[in-house]
Structure formats: C-alpha cells, structure tokens
Design a protein around this motif. Structure first.
Motif, short mmCIF file in Angstrom:
data_model
loop_
_atom_site.label_atom_id
_atom_site.label_comp_id
_atom_site.label_asym_id
_atom_site.label_seq_id
_atom_site.Cartn_x
_atom_site.Cartn_y
_atom_site.Cartn_z
N UNK A 28 -94.68 21.20 -7.05
CA UNK A 28 -93.71 22.25 -6.73
C UNK A 28 -93.70 23.31 -7.83
N UNK A 29 -93.61 24.58 -7.43
CA UNK A 29 -93.47 25.64 -8.43
C UNK A 29 -92.36 26.62 -8.03
N UNK A 30 -91.61 26.27 -7.00
CA UNK A 30 -90.53 27.11 -6.51
C UNK A 30 -89.22 26.38 -6.75
N UNK A 31 -88.38 26.88 -7.65
CA UNK A 31 -87.13 26.23 -8.00
C UNK A 31 -86.26 26.01 -6.77
N UNK A 32 -86.21 26.99 -5.88
CA UNK A 32 -85.30 26.90 -4.75
C UNK A 32 -85.82 25.96 -3.67
N UNK A 33 -87.13 25.81 -3.57
CA UNK A 33 -87.70 24.80 -2.68
C UNK A 33 -87.37 23.40 -3.21
N UNK A 88 -84.72 22.62 -5.08
CA UNK A 88 -83.29 22.40 -4.86
C UNK A 88 -83.02 22.05 -3.40
N UNK A 89 -83.73 22.70 -2.48
CA UNK A 89 -83.53 22.42 -1.06
C UNK A 89 -83.83 20.96 -0.75
N UNK A 90 -84.90 20.42 -1.32
CA UNK A 90 -85.27 19.04 -1.04
C UNK A 90 -84.32 18.06 -1.73
N UNK A 106 -82.11 15.50 0.61
CA UNK A 106 -81.92 14.12 0.20
C UNK A 106 -80.60 13.89 -0.54
N UNK A 107 -80.28 14.76 -1.49
CA UNK A 107 -79.09 14.55 -2.31
C UNK A 107 -77.81 14.50 -1.51
N UNK A 108 -77.75 15.23 -0.41
CA UNK A 108 -76.55 15.26 0.42
C UNK A 108 -76.22 13.90 1.02
N UNK A 109 -77.19 12.99 1.03
CA UNK A 109 -76.99 11.68 1.65
C UNK A 109 -76.85 10.56 0.62
N UNK A 110 -76.73 10.91 -0.65
CA UNK A 110 -76.57 9.89 -1.69
C UNK A 110 -75.24 9.16 -1.53
N UNK A 111 -75.34 7.83 -1.52
CA UNK A 111 -74.17 6.98 -1.64
C UNK A 111 -73.99 6.61 -3.11
N UNK A 112 -72.84 6.11 -3.51
CA UNK A 112 -72.73 5.61 -4.88
C UNK A 112 -73.82 4.59 -5.22
N UNK A 113 -74.22 3.78 -4.25
CA UNK A 113 -75.28 2.81 -4.48
C UNK A 113 -76.58 3.51 -4.86
N UNK A 114 -76.92 4.59 -4.18
CA UNK A 114 -78.15 5.32 -4.51
C UNK A 114 -78.05 5.94 -5.90
N UNK A 115 -76.87 6.42 -6.25
CA UNK A 115 -76.66 6.96 -7.59
C UNK A 115 -76.87 5.87 -8.64
N UNK A 116 -76.32 4.69 -8.38
CA UNK A 116 -76.47 3.57 -9.31
C UNK A 116 -77.93 3.20 -9.49
N UNK A 117 -78.65 3.02 -8.39
CA UNK A 117 -80.03 2.56 -8.48
C UNK A 117 -80.95 3.59 -9.13
N UNK A 118 -80.78 4.85 -8.76
CA UNK A 118 -81.61 5.90 -9.38
C UNK A 118 -81.36 5.98 -10.88
N UNK A 119 -80.09 5.97 -11.27
CA UNK A 119 -79.76 6.10 -12.67
C UNK A 119 -80.23 4.89 -13.46
N UNK A 120 -80.07 3.71 -12.88
CA UNK A 120 -80.54 2.49 -13.56
C UNK A 120 -82.06 2.51 -13.71
N UNK A 121 -82.76 2.91 -12.67
CA UNK A 121 -84.22 3.00 -12.75
C UNK A 121 -84.65 3.94 -13.86
N UNK A 122 -84.04 5.11 -13.93
CA UNK A 122 -84.39 6.07 -14.97
C UNK A 122 -84.08 5.53 -16.36
N UNK A 123 -82.93 4.89 -16.50
CA UNK A 123 -82.55 4.35 -17.80
C UNK A 123 -83.50 3.25 -18.25
#
Length: 438
Positions: A81-86, A88-90, A95-112
């Motif tokens: 990707x080289x388009x900031x707004x493309x 952000x759209x994705x 995808x972000x609009x459908x995040x549950x707290x569970x998805x937030x937990x798992x993504x953050x734990x994976x990154x950590x």
C-alpha cells in the motif's frame, strides 16, 4: 517476607548505553527483584540464578516508540500500500468497524508477544481504535498479560460508525486504574490536535500523542501559547513540516518519533528527513514500527531502514550541490534512537533505556554465535546491521524473564495462532472484505 529473586547475567559483552561509549566491555549484570543492582566484573553468584552470557551481548531492551498494536491480526494484509486513505479505508472503515473487545485483546496480545520475542521491552501503543471503554480495557489487559512495558495511548476510532462520546471522560477512570507510580502498563491520550482533550489529559498528568504529517496538518498560533507544548507531547512522523514548527518543537522540548519504513511506504518523507530535522534542532528522535499491515514487530529492520534512508537522503543533498549537509548517520546514533531516545519519549528515561544500578531490569541478551554474526568486530555495528529476532536469546522486563533460550516463556503459540486466525476470519466475514477490494 519472601526473599528477593536475584539473577546474574554472567560474562557478557555489556552495552549499557549509559555513557555513549563505543567500546563495550565484558562483565556481569546483577538483577535483584525488578531492578539492576550492580554491573561489573566477576560479581558474586551466591544466591542468584546465573544466565551464562559468554559470547553474547547484554544490553537494554529496545523501545518501540510508536506502534498500532491493535492491527496485529492484519499483519502484511497490505504490504504494497502507498495510499494512506486506502489503508484507512481497509483497516478502519472495513475491518476495524467490526472489532469486538476480543479482537482488540488478541491483536494487542499478538503484537506485544511478537515485540518481546524481538527484544522490544517497551512499546508506545498508539491506539486509534478505542471504540469503547470495553475495547480499551481489553487492550490494556492484553498488554498487562504479555508482561511488556507499555504506554497505551487512547484515541478515537477512525471509522465513521464509531462513537467517541466516552472520550476524553474515560481518561480519569483509566488513569486511576493504570497510572500508579510502579505501573508496568500506563495510559496516555492519542489526542491529535484537540486542545480541549489535551487539557483533560494534562490535568491527569498524561502524555499526549499526535500523528503529524505536514501535508495534512498545521499548527495554529494557539499551539505556541505557554504551557501548551512540552515534554508531555509526542509528535509522530513529523514529515515535511515547516522550519518554524521545528523551531517551536525545539523551544518547547517536545518528543519526536519517526517510522523509517512506513514513512517511506506511504511517501510521507522527503530528503529533508524528519529524523535529521529533529537532530539538527537539538531533539532526540525515537523510532517506531508504526503498523503491522505491511511489516511486523521488528526494530532491527527499523534500525537498518533508518541507517540507509538517512545516508541516502543526505548523500542526495550533497551530490546535488547543497552546502553544509549533515554528516552521515552512525550506528551509535541509530541504537540510541532505538533505546535511550525511545525511553525519553515515553517519559521513562529515569527507569529504562540504559543499564545502570537502580534502573528497572529491562534487559535483552543477544547471541553472537550465528553464522551471520561472528566475528564481532564492532559490537554496536553488529547489533544494528546484523542481529535479528532469531538471535534474541533472553528478554527480561522488570526482572521477569519473558524469553529464554530463544523461546517465549509460558506462551502457547499453537493456541494463540488458532485464536488469532479465528479473529481474522471473523473480521473478514463480518466486513465482507476481499483482498484488492480497496
């Protein structure tokens, strides 16, 4: 009263980062509880668990000063990707609009956990997806469970469906719960340029994060008023901003973080080069990874990108005839950006970033026996230009070993992989996202 645990890193090449020296010496590091008790040669081993550091480098943990940890399940989703707004759209609208707290937990734990595996002991978690108090709590719980040191920056979600009505009001609750004097995980504000929100955060003694790209934002005169800007501010990217803004940053002593790979990915920077601009104005820029949608939790790659990009930019300016071009970057300056400068940006310079008695024991041990590493002719050069995730043998945060013998401690990777994959699949199905649909 329980006995304080003692750990001794024995016979390693010590890179303390405490005095800027380029000539590390062989020695020991004694840890008592969560702090470094002593550094020196031939320290006594009685009562200590001994970690044999012979043939290894012992140094402060790396500091990732800007990372959107909530994007963990979207790893390499958009590598080109080289388009900031493309982008952000994705990540936000789809995808972000459908995040549950569970998805937030798992993504953050994976990154950590991936960060710890790569020798990162501190992360500034830039969360521009704090969709609700429950989402924020999930992210904070994930950071705490991982054992990483973190400054979690709470910010409104980017998608149009999300509400930010809980902000900045929720900051007081979070500060009371997380910002104790000894907290490993702390909370700040991802406030962009909202001065009303800034006032709330300052009243709670919080750091304030702003992503700042000169093509997209400017600072009005109100930001030059006394007390508005200061060491509590972190400005990320800082690409293509005017000279008067740089001078204001220097005068107020704000913190600057740059992301060499993503700044290049999106074409944010030019040969003015934000890292160099910060240095030229007397600031100490720190490094961040920024996002997982193209990269991953790897500060070694970030350090190499900084080295190459600065030299390319400065050489270009020199070859086109510009006078008084800044000197080529050094590996020492790169490593400082990934350790002490990052600690300073996060407000943690008194605790981490260097190896010194009394500091928190955030320590990593790097193996140097790999075929791509030996012989070690220059220690700092080896760390910056040769070492990789696979060479990180041991990671300690606040005296607790989080990686040992090249493996994360107490982490079921098969279980984590299954959970993360299920989270990814939920987001794809709920959003209807298809690769290439942006």
């Amino acid at each position: 009263m329980s006995e304080i645990k003692r750990t001794l890193f024995k016979g390693g090449t010590l890179v303390t980062m405490a005095d800027g020296t380029h000539a590390p010496a062989v020695g020991d590091v004694l840890v008592e509880g969560d702090r470094i008790a002593a550094l020196g040669g031939d320290l006594p081993t009685a009562g200590a668990e001994v970690i044999d550091a012979t043939g290894s480098i012992v140094m402060p943990g790396l500091v990732d000063a800007h990372h959107h940890a909530w994007l963990g399940v979207m790893r390499r989703l958009m590598p080109d990707v080289d388009d900031l707004f493309a982008y952000i759209d994705v990540v936000a609208q789809q995808l972000g609009a459908h995040y549950r707290p569970l998805d937030m937990y798992l993504s953050t734990r994976l990154t950590a956990l991936a960060s710890l595996d790569a020798g990162i002991t501190t992360i500034v978690d830039a969360c521009h997806s704090s969709r609700s108090p429950e989402h924020t709590d999930a992210a904070l719980d994930a950071l705490a469970a991982s054992g990483i040191r973190a400054l979690h920056m709470v910010g409104p979600a980017m998608d149009k469906q999300a509400s930010s009505a809980h902000l900045p009001g929720d900051l007081a609750r979070l500060a009371q719960a997380w910002n104790g004097s000894d907290s490993l995980v702390r909370v700040g504000l991802f406030g962009q340029l909202n001065l009303d929100w800034w006032k709330v955060a300052r009243g709670l003694d919080m750091h304030i994060l702003t992503e700042f790209i000169g093509d997209l934002a400017t600072l009005g005169p109100e930001f030059a008023e006394p007390g508005v800007l200061g060491p509590h501010n972190i400005f990320n990217h800082c690409t293509r901003i005017p000279a008067q803004t740089w001078q204001l940053f220097a005068d107020r002593g704000v913190n600057v973080t740059v992301n060499p790979r993503s700044d290049a990915l999106f074409g944010f920077d030019d040969d003015g080069f934000a890292w160099q601009q910060a240095v030229s104005h007397g600031l100490k820029p720190a490094l961040g990874i920024d996002l997982d949608t193209a990269f991953g939790s790897d500060m070694f790659g970030e350090m190499r990108a900084l080295f190459g990009h600065q030299r390319a930019a400065m050489r270009y300016r020199k070859f086109r005839g510009e006078q008084d071009v800044p000197a080529p970057i050094t590996v020492q300056a790169v490593l400082e950006s990934a350790t002490v400068n990052g600690a300073h940006a996060a407000g943690l310079a008194s605790r981490v970033g260097t190896l010194a008695p009394g500091k928190q024991a955030d320590i990593i041990m790097l193996r140097t026996r790999g075929v791509g590493i030996f012989p070690v002719n220059d220690v700092i050069g080896t760390i910056v230009q040769a070492v990789d995730r696979a060479d990180v043998d041991t990671v300690m945060v606040a005296g607790q070993v989080r990686k040992r013998g090249g493996r994360l401690v107490g982490v079921d990777l098969d279980k984590l992989g299954a959970e993360v994959t299920a989270s990814r699949d939920h987001l794809v199905e709920a959003s209807g996202y298809r690769a290439g649909s942006a």
